[in-house]
Scaffold this motif. Structure first.
Motif, PDB file in Angstrom:
ATOM      1  N   ASP A 118       0.705  -1.179   0.179  1.00 55.36           N
ATOM      2  CA  ASP A 118      -0.138   0.176   0.020  1.00 55.36           C
ATOM      3  C   ASP A 118       0.850   1.159   0.142  1.00 55.36           C
ATOM      4  O   ASP A 118       0.564   2.297  -0.611  1.00 55.36           O
ATOM      5  N   HIS A 119       2.039   1.213   0.319  1.00 56.98           N
ATOM      6  CA  HIS A 119       2.973   2.290   0.844  1.00 56.98           C
ATOM      7  C   HIS A 119       4.382   1.912   0.257  1.00 56.98           C
ATOM      8  O   HIS A 119       4.945   0.852   0.868  1.00 56.98           O
ATOM      9  N   VAL A 120       5.080   2.795  -0.155  1.00 56.74           N
ATOM     10  CA  VAL A 120       6.612   2.577  -0.909  1.00 56.74           C
ATOM     11  C   VAL A 120       7.180   3.753  -0.291  1.00 56.74           C
ATOM     12  O   VAL A 120       6.956   4.877  -0.892  1.00 56.74           O
ATOM     13  N   PRO A 121       8.211   3.818   0.570  1.00 59.50           N
ATOM     14  CA  PRO A 121       8.935   5.031   0.643  1.00 59.50           C
ATOM     15  C   PRO A 121       9.649   5.236  -0.450  1.00 59.50           C
ATOM     16  O   PRO A 121      10.389   4.632  -1.072  1.00 59.50           O
ATOM     17  N   ARG A 122       9.568   6.687  -0.970  1.00 60.50           N
ATOM     18  CA  ARG A 122      10.821   7.029  -2.121  1.00 60.50           C
ATOM     19  C   ARG A 122      12.008   6.670  -1.407  1.00 60.50           C
ATOM     20  O   ARG A 122      12.669   6.394  -2.530  1.00 60.50           O
ATOM     21  N   ALA A 123      12.505   6.882  -0.382  1.00 67.56           N
ATOM     22  CA  ALA A 123      13.868   6.728  -0.245  1.00 67.56           C
ATOM     23  C   ALA A 123      14.053   5.076  -0.440  1.00 67.56           C
ATOM     24  O   ALA A 123      15.579   4.664  -0.774  1.00 67.56           O
ATOM     25  N   ILE A 124      13.214   4.052  -0.503  1.00 63.87           N
ATOM     26  CA  ILE A 124      13.714   2.730  -0.706  1.00 63.87           C
ATOM     27  C   ILE A 124      13.779   2.575  -2.064  1.00 63.87           C
ATOM     28  O   ILE A 124      14.947   2.115  -3.011  1.00 63.87           O
ATOM     29  N   VAL A 125      12.617   3.286  -3.073  1.00 67.27           N
ATOM     30  CA  VAL A 125      12.833   3.447  -4.415  1.00 67.27           C
ATOM     31  C   VAL A 125      14.118   3.742  -4.937  1.00 67.27           C
ATOM     32  O   VAL A 125      14.768   3.387  -5.832  1.00 67.27           O
ATOM     33  N   ASN A 126      14.763   4.945  -4.495  1.00 65.60           N
ATOM     34  CA  ASN A 126      15.819   5.549  -4.868  1.00 65.60           C
ATOM     35  C   ASN A 126      17.060   4.737  -4.752  1.00 65.60           C
ATOM     36  O   ASN A 126      18.074   4.547  -5.481  1.00 65.60           O
ATOM     37  N   ARG A 127      17.159   4.011  -3.520  1.00 67.69           N
ATOM     38  CA  ARG A 127      18.182   3.216  -3.154  1.00 67.69           C
ATOM     39  C   ARG A 127      18.185   1.889  -4.245  1.00 67.69           C
ATOM     40  O   ARG A 127      19.197   1.483  -4.591  1.00 67.69           O
ATOM     41  N   ILE A 128      17.165   1.419  -4.375  1.00 67.21           N
ATOM     42  CA  ILE A 128      17.133   0.290  -5.299  1.00 67.21           C
ATOM     43  C   ILE A 128      17.336   0.527  -6.730  1.00 67.21           C
ATOM     44  O   ILE A 128      18.157  -0.055  -7.475  1.00 67.21           O
ATOM     45  N   LYS A 129      17.048   1.761  -7.395  1.00 67.42           N
ATOM     46  CA  LYS A 129      17.427   2.408  -8.351  1.00 67.42           C
ATOM     47  C   LYS A 129      18.989   2.622  -8.656  1.00 67.42           C
ATOM     48  O   LYS A 129      19.527   2.457  -9.519  1.00 67.42           O
ATOM     49  N   GLU A 130      19.457   3.090  -7.643  1.00 71.07           N
ATOM     50  CA  GLU A 130      20.890   3.454  -7.256  1.00 71.07           C
ATOM     51  C   GLU A 130      21.805   2.175  -7.699  1.00 71.07           C
ATOM     52  O   GLU A 130      22.829   2.118  -8.313  1.00 71.07           O
ATOM     53  N   GLN A 131      21.272   1.027  -6.594  1.00 69.66           N
ATOM     54  CA  GLN A 131      22.180  -0.304  -6.814  1.00 69.66           C
ATOM     55  C   GLN A 131      22.159  -0.824  -7.962  1.00 69.66           C
ATOM     56  O   GLN A 131      23.103  -1.517  -8.726  1.00 69.66           O
ATOM     57  N   TRP A 132      20.781  -0.835  -8.498  1.00 72.33           N
ATOM     58  CA  TRP A 132      20.602  -1.848 -10.051  1.00 72.33           C
ATOM     59  C   TRP A 132      20.491  -1.032 -11.243  1.00 72.33           C
ATOM     60  O   TRP A 132      20.438  -1.778 -12.044  1.00 72.33           O
ATOM     61  N   GLY A 133      20.237   0.315 -11.268  1.00 68.86           N
ATOM     62  CA  GLY A 133      19.916   0.902 -12.428  1.00 68.86           C
ATOM     63  C   GLY A 133      18.736   0.355 -12.993  1.00 68.86           C
ATOM     64  O   GLY A 133      18.623   0.470 -14.344  1.00 68.86           O
ATOM     65  N   CYS A 134      17.524  -0.089 -12.472  1.00 68.46           N
ATOM     66  CA  CYS A 134      16.518  -0.523 -12.945  1.00 68.46           C
ATOM     67  C   CYS A 134      15.425   0.401 -12.715  1.00 68.46           C
ATOM     68  O   CYS A 134      15.569   1.214 -12.048  1.00 68.46           O
ATOM     69  N   ARG A 135      14.317   0.150 -13.431  1.00 66.88           N
ATOM     70  CA  ARG A 135      12.983   0.552 -13.204  1.00 66.88           C
ATOM     71  C   ARG A 135      12.251  -0.073 -12.007  1.00 66.88           C
ATOM     72  O   ARG A 135      12.431  -1.328 -11.847  1.00 66.88           O
ATOM     73  N   VAL A 136      11.691   0.996 -11.113  1.00 66.63           N
ATOM     74  CA  VAL A 136      10.922   0.559 -10.090  1.00 66.63           C
ATOM     75  C   VAL A 136       9.448   1.028 -10.114  1.00 66.63           C
ATOM     76  O   VAL A 136       9.189   2.107 -10.155  1.00 66.63           O
ATOM     77  N   PHE A 137       8.494   0.013 -10.320  1.00 64.85           N
ATOM     78  CA  PHE A 137       7.076   0.481 -10.128  1.00 64.85           C
ATOM     79  C   PHE A 137       6.347  -0.077  -9.013  1.00 64.85           C
ATOM     80  O   PHE A 137       6.753  -1.115  -8.209  1.00 64.85           O
ATOM     81  N   ASN A 138       5.626   0.797  -8.676  1.00 68.31           N
ATOM     82  CA  ASN A 138       4.710   0.706  -7.408  1.00 68.31           C
ATOM     83  C   ASN A 138       3.281   0.014  -7.744  1.00 68.31           C
ATOM     84  O   ASN A 138       2.703   0.653  -8.690  1.00 68.31           O
ATOM     85  N   HIS A 139       2.751  -0.862  -6.991  1.00 67.26           N
ATOM     86  CA  HIS A 139       1.629  -1.688  -7.473  1.00 67.26           C
ATOM     87  C   HIS A 139       0.869  -1.397  -5.993  1.00 67.26           C
ATOM     88  O   HIS A 139       1.128  -1.855  -4.801  1.00 67.26           O
ATOM     89  N   TYR A 140      -0.368  -0.563  -5.949  1.00 66.84           N
ATOM     90  CA  TYR A 140      -0.997  -0.547  -4.769  1.00 66.84           C
ATOM     91  C   TYR A 140      -1.885  -1.630  -4.592  1.00 66.84           C
ATOM     92  O   TYR A 140      -2.794  -1.820  -5.413  1.00 66.84           O
ATOM     93  N   ALA A 141      -1.950  -2.175  -3.671  1.00 67.06           N
ATOM     94  CA  ALA A 141      -2.708  -3.518  -3.512  1.00 67.06           C
ATOM     95  C   ALA A 141      -3.163  -3.554  -1.905  1.00 67.06           C
ATOM     96  O   ALA A 141      -2.421  -3.217  -1.126  1.00 67.06           O
TER      97      ALA A 141
END
Length: 456
Positions: free
Chosen positions: A227-250
Motif C-alpha cells: 500500500d505504501h512505498v517509501p521514496r527513499a527505498i525506491v531511490n536506493r534500489i534504482k541506485e544499486q541496480w539501475g532498474c525501473r521500479v514500479f509501485n503496485h497499490y494493493a
C-alpha cells in the motif's frame, strides 16, 4: 514520450467486449459502466448479504440511483465490520468459496479479518495481474516472485499463473530469508524482473558491500507490491541496480490489486473496471473533490462472493486531476504516504508518522529495516529505534540513525524543548531478515498498546 498504459485497452475490452481502437475509451463510457456495475453490486449485496441487508441497502431505491455521486448516500464499511462477522458479507454459499484469506490484527488484541473469494473472483485478480504486467515485462522475461505462493490461490500462485499468459516465465520463491541464497537463485535462473515487498527487495539490492560484484545479475524491472512505498527505498534500489521500479497499490480487500504505475511513474492508474474509488474526509466521511487529500474508499464492481461497498482503507491519498504524461484517460491516484491513524501527537507539539521516519531512515545507506516505539517517562516522550542493517555497516549505523532522526523537524523541535528523548539506537546483527509484518509506530504511552500501521 511515454507509452500509454496498456491498462486503458484492457479496461476498454472489459467494458465493451472488444479491444477497439486507441482513443475509444472515454470518461463517459467508464462512468456509465461503473454506474451499471454499482447498481448490480448494490442489488446483489442488498439481496444476499445479511450485513448489507441490515445496513439499509435493502431500502435503498435503486431507481433513484442515477449518478455516481448518489453512492455517497450509502453508509461506509469499516475494517471492524469485517472483523465482527465476515460471513455476514457473503453473497454465495460457502461451497462456492475457493480461497479464504485471514489478516491478523496488528495489535496485541483484536479479531482477524477474513476475506472470501470465489473462483470467478480469483480470475478477476489474475486478469488484472496479467494485463498489469504488460506495462512492465515482455515475453521471454523471467520474474522472481518474492511473495507467498505455496498454497493454491495465494498471491504468489495467482501471479505466477497470470504472467504465464503473456509468455513470461515465473520463478516462484516466496519470502526472502537469506539474501545471499536468493541472489544465488537470481543468478542461476537469470531473472530480470522482481516482484516483492519493499524492504525485502531493498535487502537484496544492498546485500553486497559497495564495490563488490559477486553475483552476476542484471535486473531490468522491480515491482513493489504494497500500500505504501517509501521514496527513499525506491531511490536506493534504482541506485544499486539501475532498474525501473514500479509501485503496485494493493490490499487483500481489493482483491490483491488496486492500481499500478505506468512508465511515467506519476501515480497509480486505477483498476476502474473492477473498483470504484472515492476520497473522503476521514473525520466527517464527506466525499472530497479531486485533488484534495483524504481517506481512500473503494467499492467492488465485479466481485460476487464477498462484495464490499464504500470500504474504508485507512490510507491517505488524493486523485490527481491533471492528465498523466502517458496520455491515458484513466484516473490516477497519488502514492499513499500515510495512514489515517498513522500520525501521532508528540508531547511537545506536532505530529510524527511512520512515513516521515521511513523517508529519513531508509535514506541512510545500510539500513534494511527498523522498528520504532514511543513511550513516556517523567513527562517526556521517549523514542526508541531498532535497526536491522546490511552486513559490514553495523558500526556506524547508530550515529547515522541519530543524525537522521534529528533531521526531522518535529523530532528536533521536541528534543530542543526537552519534550522528547532519543533512546540509544539498537542494532539487530542477526543475519536472517525480519519476517515481513505490518510496520508501525508502537505507542506505549497509554495503557494498552496503540499501533499505527504501515504495511511495506
Amino acid at each position: 514520450m511515454y507509452k500509454k498504459t496498456p491498462l486503458e485497452q484492457w479496461i476498454l475490452k472489459k467494458i465493451t467486449g472488444s479491444a477497439g481502437e486507441t482513443g475509444q475509451l472515454t470518461r463517459t463510457l467508464i462512468e456509465n459502466y461503473q454506474l451499471m456495475k454499482l447498481k448490480e453490486t448494490i442489488a446483489l449485496a442488498a439481496g444476499k448479504s445479511p450485513f448489507y441487508r441490515g445496513a439499509s441497502l435493502g431500502r435503498f431505491p435503486l431507481d433513484k440511483f442515477r449518478t455516481l455521486t448518489d453512492l455517497r448516500d450509502l453508509p461506509l464499511t469499516t475494517a471492524d465490520d469485517l472483523k465482527q462477522n465476515p460471513l455476514r458479507f457473503l453473497c454465495c454459499s460457502q461451497d462456492e468459496i475457493k480461497r479464504v484469506v485471514t489478516l491478523e490484527s496488528s495489535g496485541t488484541t483484536g479479531s482477524p479479518k477474513r476475506l472470501f473469494f470465489t473462483a470467478a473472483d480469483q480470475e478477476l485478480t489474475k486478469d488484472f495481474f496479467h494485463h498489469g504486467m504488460t506495462v512492465i515485462a515482455r515475453p521471454g522475461d523471467k520474474v522472481l516472485i518474492l511473495l507467498p505462493g505455496e498454497r493454491p490461490g495465494s498471491v504468489g500462485d495467482l501471479f505466477a499463473e497470470s504472467v504465464r499468459r503473456m509468455d513470461v516465465l515465473p520463478v516462484p520463491h516466496g519470502i526472502v530469508r537469506d539474501p545471499g541464497y536468493t541472489l544465488e537463485v537470481m543468478e542461476r535462473e537469470q531473472v530480470d524482473t522482481l516482484l516483492g515487498i519493499p524492504v525485502q527487495v531493498l535487502a537484496l539490492a544492498c546485500h553486497e558491500p559497495p564495490g563488490e560484484k559477486k553475483y552476476r545479475i542484471k535486473i531490468k524491472n522491480v515491482v513493489l507490491n504494497t500500500d505504501h512505498v517509501p521514496r527513499a527505498i525506491v531511490n536506493r534500489i534504482k541506485e544499486q541496480w539501475g532498474c525501473r521500479v514500479f509501485n503496485h497499490y494493493a490490499m487483500t480487500e481489493m482483491g490483491l490489486g488496486g492500481g499500478l504505475e505506468c512508465e511515467a511513474f506519476s501515480g497509480y492508474h486505477l483498476r476502474e473496471a473492477d473498483l470504484f474509488f472515492e476520497i473522503i474526509n476521514p473525520d466527517t466521511g464527506v466525499a472530497l473533490p479531486e485533488g484534495e487529500e483524504g481517506e481512500v474508499v473503494f467499492t467492488t464492481l465485479t466481485r460476487r462472493g464477498m462484495p464490499l461497498i464504500r470500504y474504508r482503507t485507512g490510507d491517505l491519498s488524493r486523485i490527481i486531476p491533471e492528465p498523466c504524461p502517458c496520455g491515458t484517460i484513466l484516473k490516477r491516484m497519488a502514492p499513499v504516504r500515510d495512514r489515517v491513524k498513522g500520525r501521532i501527537a508528540l508531547a511537545g507539539g506536532g505530529l510524527l508518522s511512520m512515513s516521515t521516519l521511513d523517508e529519513a531512515l531508509f535514506a541512510v545507506k545500510g539500513v534494511l529495516n527498523f522498528q520504532a516505539v514511543i513511550s513516556s517517562a517523567n513527562g517526556a516522550d521517549r523514542l526508541a529505534v531498532k535497526v536491522q542493517p546490511a552486513a559490514r555497516t553495523v558500526g556506524e549505523i547508530p550515529a547515522l540513525i541519530q543524525r537522521a532522526l534529528l533531521s526531522i523537524p518535529v523530532i528536533a523541535q521536541n528534543c530542543g524543548k526537552g519534550a522528547l528523548i532519543l533512546e540509544p539506537v539498537a542494532v539487530d546483527r542477526s543475519p536472517e531478515l525480519w519476517r515481513p509484518a505490518k510496520r508501525f509506530i508502537q505507542d506505549w504511552r497509554q495503557k494498552g498498546e496503540t499501533e499505527h500501521e504501515r504495511v511495506i
